[in-house]
Design a protein around this motif. Structure first.
Motif, PDB file in Angstrom:
ATOM      1  N   ILE A  92      -4.365 -37.152   6.389  1.00  0.00           N
ATOM      2  CA  ILE A  92      -5.459 -37.987   5.885  1.00  0.00           C
ATOM      3  C   ILE A  92      -5.960 -38.914   6.984  1.00  0.00           C
ATOM      4  CG2 ILE A  92      -5.995 -39.892   4.298  1.00  0.00           C
ATOM      5  CD1 ILE A  92      -3.996 -38.511   2.326  1.00  0.00           C
ATOM      6  N   THR A  93      -5.034 -39.539   7.715  1.00  0.00           N
ATOM      7  CA  THR A  93      -5.397 -40.474   8.783  1.00  0.00           C
ATOM      8  C   THR A  93      -6.195 -39.787   9.885  1.00  0.00           C
ATOM      9  OG1 THR A  93      -3.408 -41.788   8.348  1.00  0.00           O
ATOM     10  CG2 THR A  93      -4.491 -42.118  10.474  1.00  0.00           C
ATOM     11  N   TRP A  94      -5.739 -38.600  10.305  1.00  0.00           N
ATOM     12  CA  TRP A  94      -6.449 -37.872  11.369  1.00  0.00           C
ATOM     13  C   TRP A  94      -7.841 -37.446  10.926  1.00  0.00           C
ATOM     14  CZ3 TRP A  94      -5.220 -38.945  15.872  1.00  0.00           C
ATOM     15  CH2 TRP A  94      -3.910 -38.931  16.367  1.00  0.00           C
ATOM     16  N   GLY A  95      -8.067 -37.342   9.636  1.00  0.00           N
ATOM     17  CA  GLY A  95      -9.366 -36.909   9.138  1.00  0.00           C
ATOM     18  C   GLY A  95     -10.365 -38.037   8.964  1.00  0.00           C
ATOM     19  N   HIS A  97       0.258 -43.014  13.917  1.00  0.00           N
ATOM     20  CA  HIS A  97       0.881 -44.238  13.403  1.00  0.00           C
ATOM     21  C   HIS A  97       0.029 -45.461  13.744  1.00  0.00           C
ATOM     22  CE1 HIS A  97       4.815 -42.753  11.997  1.00  0.00           C
ATOM     23  NE2 HIS A  97       4.687 -41.840  12.946  1.00  0.00           N
ATOM     24  N   PHE A  98      -0.500 -45.496  14.971  1.00  0.00           N
ATOM     25  CA  PHE A  98      -1.373 -46.591  15.382  1.00  0.00           C
ATOM     26  C   PHE A  98      -2.715 -46.493  14.651  1.00  0.00           C
ATOM     27  CE2 PHE A  98       0.893 -45.522  19.580  1.00  0.00           C
ATOM     28  CZ  PHE A  98       2.011 -46.265  19.233  1.00  0.00           C
ATOM     29  N   ALA A  99      -3.210 -45.249  14.529  1.00  0.00           N
ATOM     30  CA  ALA A  99      -4.494 -45.033  13.858  1.00  0.00           C
ATOM     31  C   ALA A  99      -4.442 -45.464  12.396  1.00  0.00           C
ATOM     32  CB  ALA A  99      -4.893 -43.567  13.960  1.00  0.00           C
ATOM     33  N   LEU A 100      -3.292 -45.282  11.747  1.00  0.00           N
ATOM     34  CA  LEU A 100      -3.170 -45.664  10.346  1.00  0.00           C
ATOM     35  C   LEU A 100      -3.360 -47.171  10.168  1.00  0.00           C
ATOM     36  CD1 LEU A 100      -2.568 -45.155   7.373  1.00  0.00           C
ATOM     37  CD2 LEU A 100      -0.126 -45.183   7.916  1.00  0.00           C
ATOM     38  N   ALA A 101      -2.761 -47.962  11.057  1.00  0.00           N
ATOM     39  CA  ALA A 101      -2.934 -49.413  10.972  1.00  0.00           C
ATOM     40  C   ALA A 101      -4.408 -49.777  11.110  1.00  0.00           C
ATOM     41  CB  ALA A 101      -2.117 -50.106  12.056  1.00  0.00           C
ATOM     42  N   GLY A 102      -5.081 -49.145  12.081  1.00  0.00           N
ATOM     43  CA  GLY A 102      -6.501 -49.412  12.266  1.00  0.00           C
ATOM     44  C   GLY A 102      -7.335 -48.970  11.078  1.00  0.00           C
ATOM     45  N   ASN A 143     -14.870 -53.208   8.645  1.00  0.00           N
ATOM     46  CA  ASN A 143     -15.307 -53.515  10.012  1.00  0.00           C
ATOM     47  C   ASN A 143     -14.621 -52.545  10.971  1.00  0.00           C
ATOM     48  OD1 ASN A 143     -15.413 -54.733  12.712  1.00  0.00           O
ATOM     49  ND2 ASN A 143     -16.259 -56.530  11.669  1.00  0.00           N
ATOM     50  N   PHE A 144     -15.401 -51.636  11.564  1.00  0.00           N
ATOM     51  CA  PHE A 144     -14.846 -50.598  12.428  1.00  0.00           C
ATOM     52  C   PHE A 144     -14.185 -51.205  13.669  1.00  0.00           C
ATOM     53  CE2 PHE A 144     -14.969 -47.173  15.569  1.00  0.00           C
ATOM     54  CZ  PHE A 144     -14.546 -46.084  14.820  1.00  0.00           C
ATOM     55  N   LEU A 145     -14.826 -52.201  14.271  1.00  0.00           N
ATOM     56  CA  LEU A 145     -14.296 -52.818  15.480  1.00  0.00           C
ATOM     57  C   LEU A 145     -12.952 -53.489  15.208  1.00  0.00           C
ATOM     58  CD1 LEU A 145     -14.616 -53.554  18.444  1.00  0.00           C
ATOM     59  CD2 LEU A 145     -15.920 -55.586  17.740  1.00  0.00           C
ATOM     60  N   LEU A 146     -12.858 -54.187  14.078  1.00  0.00           N
ATOM     61  CA  LEU A 146     -11.581 -54.818  13.725  1.00  0.00           C
ATOM     62  C   LEU A 146     -10.488 -53.764  13.538  1.00  0.00           C
ATOM     63  CD1 LEU A 146     -12.500 -57.683  11.215  1.00  0.00           C
ATOM     64  CD2 LEU A 146     -11.877 -57.868  13.634  1.00  0.00           C
ATOM     65  N   GLY A 147     -10.866 -52.607  13.006  1.00  0.00           N
ATOM     66  CA  GLY A 147      -9.902 -51.518  12.853  1.00  0.00           C
ATOM     67  C   GLY A 147      -9.352 -51.065  14.200  1.00  0.00           C
ATOM     68  N   PHE A 180       5.521 -44.317   0.281  1.00  0.00           N
ATOM     69  CA  PHE A 180       6.675 -45.196   0.139  1.00  0.00           C
ATOM     70  C   PHE A 180       7.072 -45.850   1.465  1.00  0.00           C
ATOM     71  CE2 PHE A 180      11.573 -44.732  -0.015  1.00  0.00           C
ATOM     72  CZ  PHE A 180      11.748 -46.086  -0.188  1.00  0.00           C
ATOM     73  N   LEU A 181       7.181 -45.062   2.540  1.00  0.00           N
ATOM     74  CA  LEU A 181       7.667 -45.606   3.799  1.00  0.00           C
ATOM     75  C   LEU A 181       6.547 -46.029   4.745  1.00  0.00           C
ATOM     76  CD1 LEU A 181      10.752 -43.295   4.434  1.00  0.00           C
ATOM     77  CD2 LEU A 181      10.667 -45.551   3.378  1.00  0.00           C
ATOM     78  N   ASP A 182       5.654 -45.119   5.114  1.00  0.00           N
ATOM     79  CA  ASP A 182       4.589 -45.504   6.043  1.00  0.00           C
ATOM     80  C   ASP A 182       3.555 -46.397   5.379  1.00  0.00           C
ATOM     81  OD1 ASP A 182       4.809 -44.435   8.829  1.00  0.00           O
ATOM     82  OD2 ASP A 182       5.241 -42.598   7.745  1.00  0.00           O
ATOM     83  N   GLY A 183       3.250 -46.160   4.119  1.00  0.00           N
ATOM     84  CA  GLY A 183       2.348 -47.053   3.406  1.00  0.00           C
ATOM     85  C   GLY A 183       2.995 -48.395   3.118  1.00  0.00           C
ATOM     86  N   GLY A 184       4.327 -48.415   3.083  1.00  0.00           N
ATOM     87  CA  GLY A 184       5.055 -49.646   2.807  1.00  0.00           C
ATOM     88  C   GLY A 184       5.585 -50.336   4.043  1.00  0.00           C
TER      89      GLY A 184
END
Length: 453
Positions: A95-98, A134-139, A148-152, A405-409
């Motif tokens: 989902i994140t890569w998409g 993993h970094f992209a998910l936080a953004g 806000n795309f820039l803040l992401g 559960f884990l990465d979302g948490g």
């Protein structure tokens, strides 16, 4: 312009679609050539690493295929009825890569890594590009919440920097206790818990009686002989898990033997991977030593998968599985139904186990409040993750609420999200957490940094 961006994104998606077992050998082959290895040697080493990852993921698949159904059976038997289903990291990464931010994170992470290496602010050369998700998910989470795309992008950059620093910090102990010479582990879902593990271990050291309890594979094997060997521990834990799941005799024996195989084979596959990695690592270090005489301490950043073959990690993860299910059931206000990520508890527990130097007893104690935090955070993030999933037409989210559960948490990602929302508590925690991390760094510096001497 939009057409060009779409084409670039298509190329990136095609490359990412190859998966880690193809991408990583290609990247390592290129790295080997760049650092003056002979093409034949670079190819052999890179291919050996790929074969090692094939073995690790195949065995990890055995773990997933056995723990997943057992966990679902436990959930069914306990009668848990929670609205936010755990979709697991594989679906969340796809989902994140998409989503829009992800393609920009790859070049940005490479640039950040290079700059930090040049100015001496990291020792990690992160070649595990697939795990940049993993970094992209936080953004992406920040982008969806702030619009806000820039803040992401700034959020993705921030977590990248933090993770590189944490990976540097943990690497010396990883060399000693996991046998990962010249390797660091910049995986968000595990390295986040490194300072938490150190703080918990320090506190347990101060409690009389508790500080004398040591349970690890070596002490178990010494006390119980053949029944303390990793393979036997896997058999016993598998049967216990099967009993909690309500399996019949055939099911008990099946899960027991499969988990015995995991305990025996994962460390062996890790050794295959390291056999391929060592020549490349040595070439990188030799080249950099010549060019930069003051930089003899660099690590190659790899997926946490290279560490989860450790017996203490697997044992801790298996013991945490029924605990996580029980906590989900009894915690007031929790809406997360842990499912797919239960098989990924080895990743969650890995750096806590490292901080405890393999002491399973301590790792369990420290992990429980972390799991509680993950459950509540994944509940809080469920609406955002569901929105992300629906935007890429993920079927499981079209008519129901999903979370991870884990990465979302993950508490580090959640904290960063709240900071970019200008949440007062999150902003105050910058000083408190920063001071606490600096204190535990100073308190454990001698022990951690001398671990590989």
């Amino acid at each position: 312009m939009a057409g060009l961006a779409s084409q670039i994104n298509s190329v990136i998606q095609y490359i990412l679609g190859m998966g880690a077992i193809v991408m990583l050998p290609i990247i390592l082959f290129i790295v080997g050539l760049c650092f003056r290895m002979k093409p034949s040697e670079a190819f052999k080493s890179a291919l050996t690493v790929g074969v090692g990852f094939v073995g690790i993921f195949a065995i990890f698949g055995i773990l997933t295929n056995n723990v997943g159904p057992a966990a679902q059976a436990m959930v069914k038997h306990t009668g848990i009825n929670l609205p936010a289903a755990d979709l697991g990291w594989p679906a969340l990464s796809a989902i994140t890569w998409g989503l829009p931010i992800a393609p920009f994170v790859i070049p940005m992470t490479i640039v950040i890594n290079i700059i930090m290496l040049i100015i001496g602010q990291t020792r990690t050369v992160d070649v595990d590009m697939w795990n940049y998700w993993h970094f992209a998910l936080a953004g992406t989470l920040v982008y969806y919440i702030t619009d806000n795309f820039l803040l992401g992008l700034v959020a993705a950059a921030l977590i990248t920097i933090i993770v590189f620093k944490l990976a540097d910090w943990a690497a010396p102990m990883g060399e000693k206790y996991f046998g990962l010479e010249g390797i660091s582990l910049p995986t968000v879902s595990s390295i986040t818990f490194w300072p938490i593990g150190l703080i918990g271990n320090w506190l347990l050291d101060k409690i009389p009686g508790i500080n004398k309890i040591k349970i690890d594979p070596k002490s178990i094997q010494k006390k119980f002989g053949v029944f303390g060997e990793p393979m036997m521990i896997g058999l016993i834990l598998g049967i216990l898990l099967g009993l909690l799941a309500g399996y019949d005799v055939k099911g008990l024996l099946n899960i027991g033997v499969n988990l015995a195989a995991v305990m025996l084979l994962l460390p062996r596959m890790t050794r295959v991977l390291l056999e391929g990695l060592m020549p490349i690592s040595q070439s990188v270090q030799e080249f950099l030593t010549k060019k930069f005489p003051n930089r003899k301490d660099l690590f190659i950043g790899l997926d946490i998968a290279v560490a989860i073959g450790n017996s203490s990690i697997i044992s801790t993860a298996l013991l945490l599985t029924p605990i996580a299910v029980a906590l989900a059931f009894i915690l007031p206000g929790n809406h997360t139904l842990p499912l797919a990520d239960l098989a990924n508890l080895a990743v969650f527990a890995s750096m806590i186990v490292l901080a405890c130097k393999g002491n399973i007893f301590r790792a369990l104690i420290i992990s429980i409040p972390c799991i509680i935090g993950d459950l509540y955070i994944s509940t809080a993030m469920a609406s955002t993750i569901t929105k992300m999933a629906r935007n890429v037409a993920y079927k499981g989210a079209m008519h129901s609420v999903v979370t991870s559960f884990l990465d979302g948490g993950n508490p580090l990602r959640y904290w960063i999200v709240k900071i970019f929302q200008l949440d007062p508590i999150a902003l105050v925690l910058i000083l408190i957490v920063g001071g606490l991390v600096w204190w535990i760094y100073r308190a454990t510096k001698k022990d951690v940094l001398s671990a590989n001497e």
